[in-house]
Motif scaffolding. Sequence first.
Motif, PDB file in Angstrom:
ATOM      1  N   GLY A 319      -7.435   1.469   0.769  1.00 35.61           N
ATOM      2  CA  GLY A 319      -6.188   1.459   0.002  1.00 35.61           C
ATOM      3  C   GLY A 319      -4.990   1.758   0.881  1.00 35.61           C
ATOM      4  O   GLY A 319      -3.928   1.142   0.746  1.00 35.61           O
ATOM      5  N   ALA A 320      -5.145   2.718   1.795  1.00 33.33           N
ATOM      6  CA  ALA A 320      -4.047   3.066   2.697  1.00 33.33           C
ATOM      7  C   ALA A 320      -3.762   1.937   3.678  1.00 33.33           C
ATOM      8  O   ALA A 320      -2.619   1.680   4.043  1.00 33.33           O
ATOM      9  N   GLY A 323      -2.430  -0.953   1.196  1.00 39.08           N
ATOM     10  CA  GLY A 323      -1.384  -0.618   0.232  1.00 39.08           C
ATOM     11  C   GLY A 323      -1.713  -1.111  -1.160  1.00 39.08           C
ATOM     12  O   GLY A 323      -0.819  -1.417  -1.953  1.00 39.08           O
ATOM     13  N   ASP A 324      -2.989  -1.154  -1.493  1.00 36.15           N
ATOM     14  CA  ASP A 324      -3.413  -1.766  -2.747  1.00 36.15           C
ATOM     15  C   ASP A 324      -4.724  -1.115  -3.181  1.00 36.15           C
ATOM     16  O   ASP A 324      -5.512  -0.677  -2.347  1.00 36.15           O
ATOM     17  N   THR A 325      -4.943  -1.047  -4.487  1.00 35.13           N
ATOM     18  CA  THR A 325      -6.164  -0.428  -5.005  1.00 35.13           C
ATOM     19  C   THR A 325      -7.092  -1.439  -5.661  1.00 35.13           C
ATOM     20  O   THR A 325      -8.153  -1.073  -6.150  1.00 35.13           O
ATOM     21  N   ARG A 326      -6.682  -2.691  -5.678  1.00 39.14           N
ATOM     22  CA  ARG A 326      -7.510  -3.721  -6.305  1.00 39.14           C
ATOM     23  C   ARG A 326      -8.522  -4.212  -5.279  1.00 39.14           C
ATOM     24  O   ARG A 326      -8.230  -5.098  -4.473  1.00 39.14           O
TER      25      ARG A 326
ATOM     26  N   ILE B 248      -1.804   7.020  -0.639  1.00 40.64           N
ATOM     27  CA  ILE B 248      -2.090   5.995   0.372  1.00 40.64           C
ATOM     28  C   ILE B 248      -0.867   5.690   1.225  1.00 40.64           C
ATOM     29  O   ILE B 248      -0.796   4.651   1.880  1.00 40.64           O
ATOM     30  N   ARG B 293       0.618   2.535  -7.401  1.00 35.74           N
ATOM     31  CA  ARG B 293       1.381   1.313  -7.071  1.00 35.74           C
ATOM     32  C   ARG B 293       1.200   0.227  -8.132  1.00 35.74           C
ATOM     33  O   ARG B 293       0.979  -0.950  -7.825  1.00 35.74           O
TER      34      ARG B 293
END
Lengths: 355, 355, 355, 355
Positions: A319-320, A323-326, B248, B293
């Motif tokens: 995620g880091a 920049g996304d959690t999907r 993140i 986010r």
Amino acid sequence: MSIAVFRFEMSGPGDCSALLRILKAIDVETVSRVAIIAKTEGPATVNDFGRALAMQAIRAALGQAGVTAPAQVILSMGCEGIISPGGYCLVDSRDAAAGIDGLAMGMASSEPMTPADLVNDQHIEATRATVERAIEDAGIAVDQVAVVFAKSPLLTHAMAVGLSAEQQRRANRSSSARAAAALGIGLALGEIDANLACSAAIDESPALYSHRAMVFSGTETDRVEIIVLGNRGSGPKPVRSGLFADLIDLDGMARIVAGNVTDPIGAVRRMTSNDAIAAVFMKAGFASDGKMRGNRTTVFASDLEPDKHMRAVASGVIGALLGDTRMFVSGGAEHQAPAGGGVLAVIFNNPVHHD
Amino acid sequence: MSIAVFRFEMSGPGDCSALLRILKAIDVETVSRVAIIAKTEGPATVNDFGRALAMQAIRAALGQAGVTAPAQVILSMGCEGIISPGGYCLVDSRDAAAGIDGLAMGMASSEPMTPADLVNDQHIEATRATVERAIEDAGIAVDQVAVVFAKSPLLTHAMAVGLSAEQQRRANRSSSARAAAALGIGLALGEIDANLACSAAIDESPALYSHRAMVFSGTETDRVEIIVLGNRGSGPKPVRSGLFADLIDLDGMARIVAGNVTDPIGAVRRMTSNDAIAAVFMKAGFASDGKMRGNRTTVFASDLEPDKHMRAVASGVIGALLGDTRMFVSGGAEHQAPAGGGVLAVIFNNPVHHD
Amino acid sequence: MSIAVFRFEMSGPGDCSALLRILKAIDVETVSRVAIIAKTEGPATVNDFGRALAMQAIRAALGQAGVTAPAQVILSMGCEGIISPGGYCLVDSRDAAAGIDGLAMGMASSEPMTPADLVNDQHIEATRATVERAIEDAGIAVDQVAVVFAKSPLLTHAMAVGLSAEQQRRANRSSSARAAAALGIGLALGEIDANLACSAAIDESPALYSHRAMVFSGTETDRVEIIVLGNRGSGPKPVRSGLFADLIDLDGMARIVAGNVTDPIGAVRRMTSNDAIAAVFMKAGFASDGKMRGNRTTVFASDLEPDKHMRAVASGVIGALLGDTRMFVSGGAEHQAPAGGGVLAVIFNNPVHHD
Amino acid sequence: MSIAVFRFEMSGPGDCSALLRILKAIDVETVSRVAIIAKTEGPATVNDFGRALAMQAIRAALGQAGVTAPAQVILSMGCEGIISPGGYCLVDSRDAAAGIDGLAMGMASSEPMTPADLVNDQHIEATRATVERAIEDAGIAVDQVAVVFAKSPLLTHAMAVGLSAEQQRRANRSSSARAAAALGIGLALGEIDANLACSAAIDESPALYSHRAMVFSGTETDRVEIIVLGNRGSGPKPVRSGLFADLIDLDGMARIVAGNVTDPIGAVRRMTSNDAIAAVFMKAGFASDGKMRGNRTTVFASDLEPDKHMRAVASGVIGALLGDTRMFVSGGAEHQAPAGGGVLAVIFNNPVHHD
């Protein structure tokens, strides 16, 4: 063949409304195959019935949208950390405009397997043969394969009654089922020596591993089910995969995504800001001594299942980076990566050369 | 005053053998104060007694080593993810050679507080006054303070009987106790307007926050206990802190560690390979809608306590940044950072100018 | 020899104030032996450190009271249901007036055992020999023994490296450690045929069982530790034990307590209203198919450890029978009762003939 | 009206095959109403989706069997202890031979309720009015009512935004929702004074309670749904209910089942050996200080939800009384019994006079 990749979010295991909208928006007449690879939230305990609910919802969405083409589904339990519940829908259609240039997909399933055929040489061999058929189905060469997803039957204690001592010892162990399938994939991909990829190696020879396998196991299937993704032609590669050294190997992960460039993390940043990434898949492992770079963790010594620690940590790191959690993150990388390491695979929307 | 910083590992909450070795190696005659800030492993449930065991072990180690100087201890439960159980021992001694150049430490405790004084204006005010005394004790100015650690009493349901409706509503809520103390710190540091830092803001005004606070609460104390770290003189700063936007926010974290340089992640890499970092402290928060986010997570909608998700994710991100798992990570950043964000503080072994 | 029995309550694993009050009230000069058998609350997970805290507190209480006589301690984790955390303190003293008429107690420990001696014939044999010494220590005949408490070492995975396949398979299994010790007890009591009580029977022959054993295992000891309770002389029996058929065998439990009378439950009611019962110990098992009287339960198919279900259920049943929650209930009755059954033992304050 | 009562077992929340067999065996043309009251296994966490799966399976079974009559379903999560997952199906048909003599059933639902109408006077009043309609529907008098099952909406935090302080404090609390409905039932049954059964009593006045209520709450409904069971005519009563003093009040429970006889436990034994009992429903409470008959328990001070302790204990006690695990046991008896007590209701196959 033209493979389109869609992401859908789920507000709960029974919610496939976003998937349904996707399916309704495509011309189902042109669809020849569908693959769905998703994360289901829930406690991931023996009495977590979210998977059954999700499977019903997915099948219902396919039905409601009128999809009659064959569909393979891989559901992985557990969205610990910051994994957004949801998944990917890969659609193979005759509508060339819809798909990602150069992306190839193949599928195959073995015959139903008896308990006697599990977690041993036969299991490895059945997987090998099924992977070869799936590669053929994808219409690509072995070295064009980027990643092989496998779902394997699990040998339960009840099924193991009367079988060999070795099989009984491996009963109820997802890790053994995954190991057998991973060895079969490594064999099909020419990554593991045929003399070594045998029953004796299961759970015992961590140095033997495929470089392009992600394996899952469960009691919901009695066959090995394979989905192969790869790159057709000689253009830029729409799907890339690679191995990372451990869960905090941020640079290793960045290089899998961005290629072997000077500043891989910076390169990934530029890719994500351009919305270049269509899908992310990760298989995470952990060193069996519970140590990370020499220091003790409680991954194998706590009230939480080790996989819950691993999924949560992995979700933070990837995620880091993105920049996304999907994302699709799953634990258990037996014979799919070196001890403690894991596999990362990424599909790009508009692939460019970047090696 | 010369502050030395030691890291110690623990094989379990009752194991302070590494701490004891550290304490035995120093000349206790020269020691004037000790601060211990550590993570204790365990399920972090109401019936997790690891904290009591760890506190006994720490006190026993101090006793065995003959440390008679005052010692403040902050124990935080939960080593989910890849947090290595262990902690930091900060020793203030007259032995100037032992310490880190320019590092300042101050301590203070309030008088014992009655239940009527908790989670309201009095709680905020008592914290403010105690922080001011700790800053004075550290011998630095307010703008030299890098981070304020606070341990606050918790108002339990039993203690709240007969108190105001507001206090009863805040009873048994660690978040409210932390909020009150954080507002008091913000007041002492001149970061929050005195007219706004009042009881009405507790749990209600997330836009009010200190920039240099890390707050903990528990029933084991009836006073506000403060440890202040800061930078003396005009040389390079041995302790730095800052706020990051979310769990993140890798670049934000890197800039706190490395300063406002062109390639902060690369700069952190160079620092860690030089063994430049003596201690890492993080306070992690999460947006109350459970989104990261814009996308849904299960942080507030699962079988796991939200803090377990948060600690595990944070351990992955900071672990990936620093390549190390020996860190102090704790959840709950009410009024210590903007909603969803958190605080990171780092002590350097050999501080250099890098702004 | 005069054995007095005291009950003490605990407000947490670290609270032995009630035990201390008991110990301080007796003349420690006259004490020759102490046995403490207690339940410790906590999550009973691998990272539950309540046992260590309780053990420290018990040892500290013994020390503070000036008890220098040998003391054996059995701690069992988990107070699910309505089990009141606390335990029993059995004191052997020269003060005849203090004790219960006719109650006999014996103790013995084996030599330290190596991993190679565990979960096999040697384990069984070491237990047999130690039980015989404990019976001799109690000064009673085999048929006067009412119950044998045993604490056994546990073979861990780490300890099993390089040992036999059989031992490796039994590593980390409390059930195997308990089984070995139970077979040894059955041998010593003449309840199990010497030809059958061998390594091959461990985990395999549920039809072999002692009638008077309660076995515990843990990594905190490297020897078999035995406490024997029995009845001296020909007077009324102060300690009785027996087997019940399953966890809801209320009549069976009542008959163990009240004897073979017409209305056993009514008889128990009369006994409890006369404060006749000094101590209650139960070992609970469950049929391995998870069924109770033909119907499915989730004891082996849920998020809770089976022992948590079992302890909670048992606490309800024995609590309903006795109208009291101050009891010792523990799970795991391998070779201590027929499959699905368990053991109940009761000490009476003023024993009367009731057979 | 003729009410038949069927018991069905479930091998998992998604398995309604036994229910389907029952429904297929009856002549659905003659059916006017169906009530299903069942226990669903699962972790009973916020992310337990077993209830949704079970609800789908029940609705699917009703559909497959061609049942078009109105059906009310009450699902309660959690089969801890020895509760056999499964439930009861009550069928009202014109086929008089099928039913139990004298058994009456009534149903009613309120209009959809807005958040503003919840956990306050309106909630109580809506319940009262709906219960009265259900009693009328059953065709019996108030004093013929044996038990009132109620499902109530739950006010969530999200729904409570902008509502009164009182409602916000009661948001997300199942206990408050149950309390409001229970007060409404007590009002309808004339058991609670109309002046006292008001919003101020919710959560505050444990001395106010109905004697014949079992209340459940959940977000899956926006109305109060009522099922009333009672006894028609002057013959022997097919359904009996009563209050017991606490979870180990075995004699109290026995008297509810067997009537006020000399040896109630013995009388129950004779009834069960004659297969006299068709259904068992229990609502279990616990004293808020966590004590049972003066002694401490960990019911409110452990890693387990209090309801899990309570259900497991209750299953043991009622299981021991009846020698059976096929029962409906649910926790939370606010205003349904005195503090610490609970409600037991039993339907008999062939009712006989036994008072």
